[in-house]
Write an enzyme that holds these catalytic residues in place. Structure first.
Site, short mmCIF file in Angstrom:
data_model
loop_
_atom_site.label_atom_id
_atom_site.label_comp_id
_atom_site.label_asym_id
_atom_site.label_seq_id
_atom_site.Cartn_x
_atom_site.Cartn_y
_atom_site.Cartn_z
N THR A 1 -8.31 1.31 1.62
CA THR A 1 -7.51 0.48 2.98
C THR A 1 -7.42 1.34 4.13
OG1 THR A 1 -5.91 0.69 2.58
CG2 THR A 1 -7.03 -1.68 1.31
N ASP B 1 0.44 -1.24 0.44
CA ASP B 1 0.15 -0.10 -0.01
C ASP B 1 1.14 1.70 0.05
OD1 ASP B 1 -2.21 1.87 0.12
OD2 ASP B 1 -2.22 2.02 2.19
N SER B 2 0.44 2.67 -0.54
CA SER B 2 1.22 3.74 0.02
C SER B 2 1.12 3.94 1.78
CB SER B 2 0.28 4.49 -0.30
OG SER B 2 -0.97 5.33 0.24
N ASN C 1 -7.19 0.30 -2.60
CA ASN C 1 -7.66 0.34 -3.75
C ASN C 1 -6.97 1.51 -4.83
OD1 ASN C 1 -10.54 -0.18 -3.00
ND2 ASN C 1 -10.10 -0.28 -1.33
N1 DGL Z 1 -4.53 3.58 0.90
C1 DGL Z 1 -4.87 3.45 -0.69
C2 DGL Z 1 -6.19 3.13 -1.25
O1 DGL Z 1 -6.88 2.27 -0.49
C3 DGL Z 1 -4.84 5.09 -0.67
C4 DGL Z 1 -4.16 5.97 0.61
C5 DGL Z 1 -3.90 6.98 -0.19
O2 DGL Z 1 -1.90 7.20 -0.31
O3 DGL Z 1 -3.96 8.06 -1.22
O4 DGL Z 1 -6.66 3.99 -2.31
#
Ligand code: DGL
Length: 269
Positions: free
Chosen positions: A189, A11-12, A75
């Protein structure tokens, strides 16, 4: 790291930890190699090209590290970079995204017309992928989506169990877009960390979809099909957490999900 081939999860930032935890709960014997791209978050505000560049770099790293499956626990990356990730990883290693399993689950369970809400980052909502996936399945689901861009950064900053996400959500939900929905997808997430704040704003009949568990179930079926399930007790010592920038927030959140005894490392790709 464990000698068993780990499941790569990325993830980020901290959001994918919600998915890693669901995987650990369902498959406690599987070691996880987690990568949080904290140097480049938020992904939700980046262009599809940049999300693809970051995601493929991480996927390459996870494959080189011996991962037997990749879970795109973001996502924004699932919606904007999935094909690029699959091409990078090649046909031998399964890639599980956040969108497909949830759309299949809801379509399967929606016998008559259902109205489903979706909140997510700008990049996820702008991609239109959830809408396309429901259409491709000729689903009875009517999807109503809204970008909620302030939320992921607030959560990444540690504002969960706090009044700030509640105030931000109040503002986003104030136009009554979600008045008639039957269920809501937390399409980022990071958002399971503010699930109770979302519930507070919706009638009790609205179910909040548990995307991390649905994705973990999908991973389990895929691993069972390719006979890659571990049966050796491995517990927490098998997990390994890497980030591109080792921040205090990440340390705090990783411990929130997995306790104090974990291996955390900064890795610049
Ligand atoms: N957790 C990430 C998602 O599901 C992204 C959050 C982000 O870095 O903007 O989209």
């Amino acid at each position: 790291m464990s000698s068993l081939r780990p499941i790569g999860v990325f993830d980020s930032g901290i959001g994918g930890l919600t998915v890693a935890r669901a995987i650990h709960d369902l498959l406690p014997e599987e070691p996880i190699l987690y990568f949080g791209d904290t140097a480049h978050l938020p992904y939700g505000e980046k262009s599809p090209e940049l999300i693809q560049r970051y995601s493929t770099r991480i996927a390459r790293h996870l494959v080189k590290s011996g991962c037997k499956a990749i879970v795109v626990a973001c996502n924004s990356a699932s919606s904007n970079a999935l094909q690029a990730i699959i091409s990078e990883v090649g046909p031998k290693i399964p890639v599980i995204d956040m969108v497909t399993p949830v759309v299949k689950h809801l379509s399967h369970n929606c016998i008559e017309a259902c109205q489903v809400g979706l909140i997510g980052t700008r990049a996820t909502i702008a991609s239109g992928l959830y809408h396309r996936c429901f259409n491709d399945l000729s689903s009875n689901v009517e999807l109503i989506s809204k970008a909620t861009p302030l939320l992921a950064s607030a959560i990444e900053e540690g504002f969960f169990n706090d009044s700030i996400p509640q105030a931000v959500l109040d503002a986003y939900f104030s136009d009554n877009t979600f008045n008639n929905i039957d269920s809501i997808i937390l399409g980022c997430t990071h958002y399971p960390l503010i699930k109770s704040e979302v519930k507070n704003l919706l009638p009790s009949r609205v179910s909040v979809i548990d995307s991390p568990s649905i994705v973990a179930e999908t991973l389990k079926s895929v691993l069972t099909e390719i006979e890659e399930i571990e049966h050796v007790s491995n517990q927490l010592e098998g997990h390994h957490f890497q980030v591109s920038d080792l921040t205090e927030n990440f340390k705090f959140s990783a411990r929130h999900f997995f306790g104090d005894d974990l291996t955390l490392e900064e890795v610049v790709l």
